[in-house]
Design a protein around this motif. Structure first.
Motif, PDB file in Angstrom:
ATOM      1  N   ARG A 153       3.986   1.062  -2.675  1.00 35.78           N
ATOM      2  CA  ARG A 153       2.920   1.831  -2.465  1.00 35.78           C
ATOM      3  C   ARG A 153       3.054   2.479  -1.136  1.00 35.78           C
ATOM      4  O   ARG A 153       3.572   2.029  -0.102  1.00 35.78           O
ATOM      5  CB  ARG A 153       1.553   0.904  -2.422  1.00 35.78           C
ATOM      6  CG  ARG A 153       0.441   1.844  -1.972  1.00 35.78           C
ATOM      7  CD  ARG A 153      -0.782   0.950  -1.991  1.00 35.78           C
ATOM      8  NE  ARG A 153      -2.083   1.552  -1.896  1.00 35.78           N
ATOM      9  CZ  ARG A 153      -2.625   1.834  -0.806  1.00 35.78           C
ATOM     10  NH1 ARG A 153      -1.907   1.500   0.462  1.00 35.78           N
ATOM     11  NH2 ARG A 153      -3.621   2.548  -0.529  1.00 35.78           N
ATOM     12  N   VAL A 154       3.211   3.782  -1.317  1.00 34.94           N
ATOM     13  CA  VAL A 154       3.174   4.926  -0.313  1.00 34.94           C
ATOM     14  C   VAL A 154       1.953   5.527   0.214  1.00 34.94           C
ATOM     15  O   VAL A 154       1.258   5.937  -0.818  1.00 34.94           O
ATOM     16  CB  VAL A 154       4.170   6.011  -0.550  1.00 34.94           C
ATOM     17  CG1 VAL A 154       4.490   6.971   0.572  1.00 34.94           C
ATOM     18  CG2 VAL A 154       5.508   5.191  -0.851  1.00 34.94           C
ATOM     19  N   GLU A 155       1.569   5.326   1.493  1.00 33.94           N
ATOM     20  CA  GLU A 155       0.489   5.857   2.186  1.00 33.94           C
ATOM     21  C   GLU A 155       0.725   6.924   3.147  1.00 33.94           C
ATOM     22  O   GLU A 155       1.285   6.582   3.902  1.00 33.94           O
ATOM     23  CB  GLU A 155      -0.432   4.922   2.493  1.00 33.94           C
ATOM     24  CG  GLU A 155      -1.812   5.403   3.075  1.00 33.94           C
ATOM     25  CD  GLU A 155      -2.755   4.275   3.480  1.00 33.94           C
ATOM     26  OE1 GLU A 155      -3.705   4.672   4.199  1.00 33.94           O
ATOM     27  OE2 GLU A 155      -2.532   3.118   3.213  1.00 33.94           O
ATOM     28  N   ASN A 156       0.523   8.141   2.963  1.00 31.77           N
ATOM     29  CA  ASN A 156       0.501   9.102   4.102  1.00 31.77           C
ATOM     30  C   ASN A 156      -0.392   9.020   5.158  1.00 31.77           C
ATOM     31  O   ASN A 156      -1.557   8.842   4.842  1.00 31.77           O
ATOM     32  CB  ASN A 156       0.679  10.643   3.392  1.00 31.77           C
ATOM     33  CG  ASN A 156       1.488  10.581   2.256  1.00 31.77           C
ATOM     34  OD1 ASN A 156       2.724  10.218   2.484  1.00 31.77           O
ATOM     35  ND2 ASN A 156       0.985  11.454   1.190  1.00 31.77           N
ATOM     36  N   VAL A 157      -0.027   8.991   6.394  1.00 38.10           N
ATOM     37  CA  VAL A 157      -0.790   8.741   7.540  1.00 38.10           C
ATOM     38  C   VAL A 157      -0.823   9.803   8.710  1.00 38.10           C
ATOM     39  O   VAL A 157       0.341  10.483   8.449  1.00 38.10           O
ATOM     40  CB  VAL A 157      -0.530   7.330   8.034  1.00 38.10           C
ATOM     41  CG1 VAL A 157      -1.186   6.216   7.086  1.00 38.10           C
ATOM     42  CG2 VAL A 157       0.696   7.318   8.871  1.00 38.10           C
ATOM     43  N   THR A 158      -1.566  10.219   9.415  1.00 40.38           N
ATOM     44  CA  THR A 158      -1.428  11.232  10.495  1.00 40.38           C
ATOM     45  C   THR A 158      -1.543  10.583  11.797  1.00 40.38           C
ATOM     46  O   THR A 158      -1.452  11.367  12.904  1.00 40.38           O
ATOM     47  CB  THR A 158      -2.749  12.274  10.411  1.00 40.38           C
ATOM     48  OG1 THR A 158      -3.810  11.540  10.417  1.00 40.38           O
ATOM     49  CG2 THR A 158      -2.706  12.837   8.975  1.00 40.38           C
ATOM     50  N   THR A 159      -1.626   9.203  12.010  1.00 35.85           N
ATOM     51  CA  THR A 159      -1.740   8.761  13.441  1.00 35.85           C
ATOM     52  C   THR A 159      -0.694   7.759  13.625  1.00 35.85           C
ATOM     53  O   THR A 159       0.034   7.310  12.598  1.00 35.85           O
ATOM     54  CB  THR A 159      -2.971   7.802  13.533  1.00 35.85           C
ATOM     55  OG1 THR A 159      -3.005   6.978  12.600  1.00 35.85           O
ATOM     56  CG2 THR A 159      -4.188   8.871  13.403  1.00 35.85           C
ATOM     57  N   LEU A 160      -0.271   7.397  14.760  1.00 36.39           N
ATOM     58  CA  LEU A 160       1.043   6.405  15.022  1.00 36.39           C
ATOM     59  C   LEU A 160       0.628   5.115  14.614  1.00 36.39           C
ATOM     60  O   LEU A 160       1.438   4.420  14.398  1.00 36.39           O
ATOM     61  CB  LEU A 160       1.307   6.501  16.529  1.00 36.39           C
ATOM     62  CG  LEU A 160       1.912   7.903  17.167  1.00 36.39           C
ATOM     63  CD1 LEU A 160       1.927   7.858  18.697  1.00 36.39           C
ATOM     64  CD2 LEU A 160       3.053   8.107  16.590  1.00 36.39           C
ATOM     65  N   SER A 161      -0.634   4.736  14.897  1.00 36.70           N
ATOM     66  CA  SER A 161      -1.174   3.313  14.464  1.00 36.70           C
ATOM     67  C   SER A 161      -2.301   3.204  13.781  1.00 36.70           C
ATOM     68  O   SER A 161      -3.003   4.355  13.782  1.00 36.70           O
ATOM     69  CB  SER A 161      -1.057   2.235  15.651  1.00 36.70           C
ATOM     70  OG  SER A 161      -1.964   2.935  16.521  1.00 36.70           O
ATOM     71  N   GLY A 162      -2.668   1.977  13.064  1.00 36.48           N
ATOM     72  CA  GLY A 162      -3.891   1.944  12.490  1.00 36.48           C
ATOM     73  C   GLY A 162      -3.656   0.636  11.747  1.00 36.48           C
ATOM     74  O   GLY A 162      -3.056   0.000  11.871  1.00 36.48           O
ATOM     75  N   SER A 163      -4.792   0.283  10.899  1.00 36.46           N
ATOM     76  CA  SER A 163      -4.913  -0.635  10.066  1.00 36.46           C
ATOM     77  C   SER A 163      -5.637  -0.659   8.841  1.00 36.46           C
ATOM     78  O   SER A 163      -6.375   0.375   8.637  1.00 36.46           O
ATOM     79  CB  SER A 163      -5.571  -2.051  10.981  1.00 36.46           C
ATOM     80  OG  SER A 163      -7.284  -1.587  11.264  1.00 36.46           O
ATOM     81  N   ARG A 164      -5.374  -1.601   7.831  1.00 37.24           N
ATOM     82  CA  ARG A 164      -6.050  -1.389   6.599  1.00 37.24           C
ATOM     83  C   ARG A 164      -6.510  -2.695   6.125  1.00 37.24           C
ATOM     84  O   ARG A 164      -5.813  -3.718   6.520  1.00 37.24           O
ATOM     85  CB  ARG A 164      -5.001  -1.040   5.289  1.00 37.24           C
ATOM     86  CG  ARG A 164      -4.578   0.550   5.817  1.00 37.24           C
ATOM     87  CD  ARG A 164      -5.575   1.546   5.499  1.00 37.24           C
ATOM     88  NE  ARG A 164      -5.102   2.944   5.643  1.00 37.24           N
ATOM     89  CZ  ARG A 164      -4.904   3.541   6.942  1.00 37.24           C
ATOM     90  NH1 ARG A 164      -5.744   2.985   7.963  1.00 37.24           N
ATOM     91  NH2 ARG A 164      -4.569   4.699   6.827  1.00 37.24           N
ATOM     92  N   VAL A 165      -7.323  -3.035   5.167  1.00 39.81           N
ATOM     93  CA  VAL A 165      -7.759  -4.164   4.799  1.00 39.81           C
ATOM     94  C   VAL A 165      -7.857  -4.252   3.234  1.00 39.81           C
ATOM     95  O   VAL A 165      -7.788  -3.572   2.449  1.00 39.81           O
ATOM     96  CB  VAL A 165      -9.422  -4.122   5.038  1.00 39.81           C
ATOM     97  CG1 VAL A 165     -10.025  -5.657   4.215  1.00 39.81           C
ATOM     98  CG2 VAL A 165      -9.788  -4.023   6.478  1.00 39.81           C
ATOM     99  N   TYR A 166      -6.838  -5.432   2.828  1.00 39.94           N
ATOM    100  CA  TYR A 166      -6.476  -5.688   1.622  1.00 39.94           C
ATOM    101  C   TYR A 166      -7.190  -7.048   1.130  1.00 39.94           C
ATOM    102  O   TYR A 166      -7.441  -8.015   2.076  1.00 39.94           O
ATOM    103  CB  TYR A 166      -4.829  -5.785   1.648  1.00 39.94           C
ATOM    104  CG  TYR A 166      -4.253  -4.674   1.584  1.00 39.94           C
ATOM    105  CD1 TYR A 166      -3.969  -3.632   0.636  1.00 39.94           C
ATOM    106  CD2 TYR A 166      -3.998  -4.205   3.245  1.00 39.94           C
ATOM    107  CE1 TYR A 166      -2.964  -2.923   0.804  1.00 39.94           C
ATOM    108  CE2 TYR A 166      -3.320  -3.070   3.306  1.00 39.94           C
ATOM    109  CZ  TYR A 166      -2.853  -2.305   1.911  1.00 39.94           C
ATOM    110  OH  TYR A 166      -2.390  -1.024   2.337  1.00 39.94           O
ATOM    111  N   GLU A 167      -7.493  -7.019  -0.352  1.00 41.98           N
ATOM    112  CA  GLU A 167      -7.889  -8.021  -0.939  1.00 41.98           C
ATOM    113  C   GLU A 167      -6.976  -8.560  -2.087  1.00 41.98           C
ATOM    114  O   GLU A 167      -6.572  -7.675  -2.928  1.00 41.98           O
ATOM    115  CB  GLU A 167      -9.453  -8.284  -1.402  1.00 41.98           C
ATOM    116  CG  GLU A 167      -9.830  -9.261  -2.024  1.00 41.98           C
ATOM    117  CD  GLU A 167     -11.469  -9.114  -2.430  1.00 41.98           C
ATOM    118  OE1 GLU A 167     -11.865 -10.205  -2.968  1.00 41.98           O
ATOM    119  OE2 GLU A 167     -11.799  -8.007  -2.668  1.00 41.98           O
TER     120      GLU A 167
END
Length: 413
Positions: A153-167
């Motif tokens: 899975r590829v997710e394009n981001v615009t910040t140097l760091s971050g977090s995501r929630v997965y179930e």
């Protein structure tokens, strides 16, 4: 009859030939300054240089022809011409790239004077940022270089760091059935969520630019640059993806073909079986391809929709080069890898989409060799998102199937 070279192979051969011409010219200049000057040696060097020039020019002509043929053979939906602003941006990028390579210090002074104070800091010293339309070309090339990125899975981001929630699929519980229309609807149980944090890393590589490159057309400069960056991107991202593959849960060692079938049927949640594939290296594929049925037929089936690919019980076998996914064990007793599952559920690549270039004619050994070094930086991170969506198996040898048909002896009455 010779093998027809691809556009990428022609491009690499043309650049290598240009490097040889430059080397021969350097040798000629050194010979002229040598007190032991030899007319015979000079004649031999000139002949080699002139022959290589002819080869270089011929390769360039073939490259242009191949690029034109590639455009003609593109699918209709890919033949979208650039609009005026995109063409202007492409031309400006090529102009800035040539200026950067010819005069890196002057270019850096220009970049510094034009720096926007609103940037995040890392981009202000990054050099020349690659525009979107050229990144699109690079991404297209990436798909041709056996990239594992296409399976995760590829997710394009615009910040140097971050977090995501997965179930996870295995943790999802059903809704409560309500028989009474006026019954009290209960609260759902708290889902078991996993927080995945990403931190964009900088992955860089350096290449030496030849003088002949800067004298070429904008199209050939872009073709060379795009091909080089695409290969670097594939190798860098494949390495990080394979590192995460090595950390997934291990299954029992496979000894026969029934174990492979059991792996396909039971190793991952039924919800993702439909999107799962098998993954092995070249050596592992060869071992699997030699396994036979009781009737002497090969168990691996060729995929009728994709040449040179195989399937097992409808599952595609994806092959990774041995140098990136090596065998375990020893050289005399190798252990072959075999992964199974849905990589898009198991691994996510966070892509900052902010490639940049910087050049120097002083650092990195450029001053000593009178060359120009070009550095490319790619920014991304790869994280495991579902530890149960991909499993790892291994095998040393897989036995052929044994026939289970029995004959019943009859006696004459």
């Amino acid at each position: 009859m010779g093998v027809k070279l691809t556009v990428n192979q022609l491009n690499e051969a043309w650049i290598a030939s240009g490097d040889k011409v430059t080397d021969f010219n350097d040798q000629i200049n050194m010979a002229l300054n040598d007190d032991n000057f030899s007319a015979e040696d000079m004649s031999e060097l000139k002949n080699k240089r002139d022959n290589e020039k002819v080869r270089r020019d011929a390769l360039r002509e073939q490259l242009v022809e191949a690029q034109a043929e590639q455009v003609v053979n593109m699918r209709e939906e890919e033949q979208v011409p650039l609009n005026k602003s995109e063409n202007e941006l492409k031309d400006k990028f090529v102009k800035d790239f040539v200026n950067m390579v010819r005069n890196p210090m002057a270019f850096m002074n220009t970049v510094s004077s034009n720096t926007n104070n609103g940037t995040d800091g890392e981009d202000s010293a990054a050099g020349l940022t690659i525009p979107q339309d050229i990144r699109t070309t690079i991404i297209t090339l990436v798909r041709q270089f056996d990239s594992l990125q296409q399976y995760v899975r590829v997710e394009n981001v615009t910040t140097l760091s971050g977090s995501r929630v997965y179930e996870k699929w295995t943790d999802i519980t059903p809704l409560t059935r309500m028989d009474a229309e006026d019954g009290l609807i209960p609260n759902l149980d708290n889902p078991r969520l996993t927080i995945i944090k990403y931190l964009i890393g900088r992955y860089a590589g350096i290449i030496t630019a030849t003088n002949s490159l800067l004298k070429d057309t904008a199209e050939n400069i872009l073709a060379w640059l795009s091909s080089w960056i695409a290969k670097k991107v594939v190798v860098s991202r494949n390495k990080e993806i394979i590192a995460l593959m090595g950390a997934v849960p291990k299954k029992a060692t496979i000894t026969n073909f029934d174990d492979v079938i059991t792996m396909i049927n039971t190793a991952v949640d039924p919800a993702i079986i439909a999107t799962s594939n098998l993954y092995t290296n070249q050596s592992g594929l060869n071992k699997l391809a030699l396994v036979k049925t009781a009737e002497g037929k090969y168990l691996l089936e060729p995929d009728p929709t994709k040449p040179n690919t195989y399937i097992v019980k409808g599952k595609r076998v994806i092959v990774i080069a041995d140098r990136w996914l090596p065998n375990g064990g020893t050289a005399n007793a190798p252990i072959y890898p075999l992964y199974y599952g849905d990589m898009s559920q198991a691994i996510t690549l966070f892509d900052r989409e902010n490639m940049s270039l910087l050049a120097t004619n002083i650092g990195g050994g450029a001053y000593e060799t009178d060359t120009t070094k070009i550095r490319v930086i790619d920014r991304f991170d790869v994280q495991a998102t579902d530890s149960e969506a991909l499993v790892a198996g291994s095998f040393a040898a897989i036995a052929d199937q044994v026939g289970n048909l029995k004959t019943t002896a009859t006696t004459a009455g």
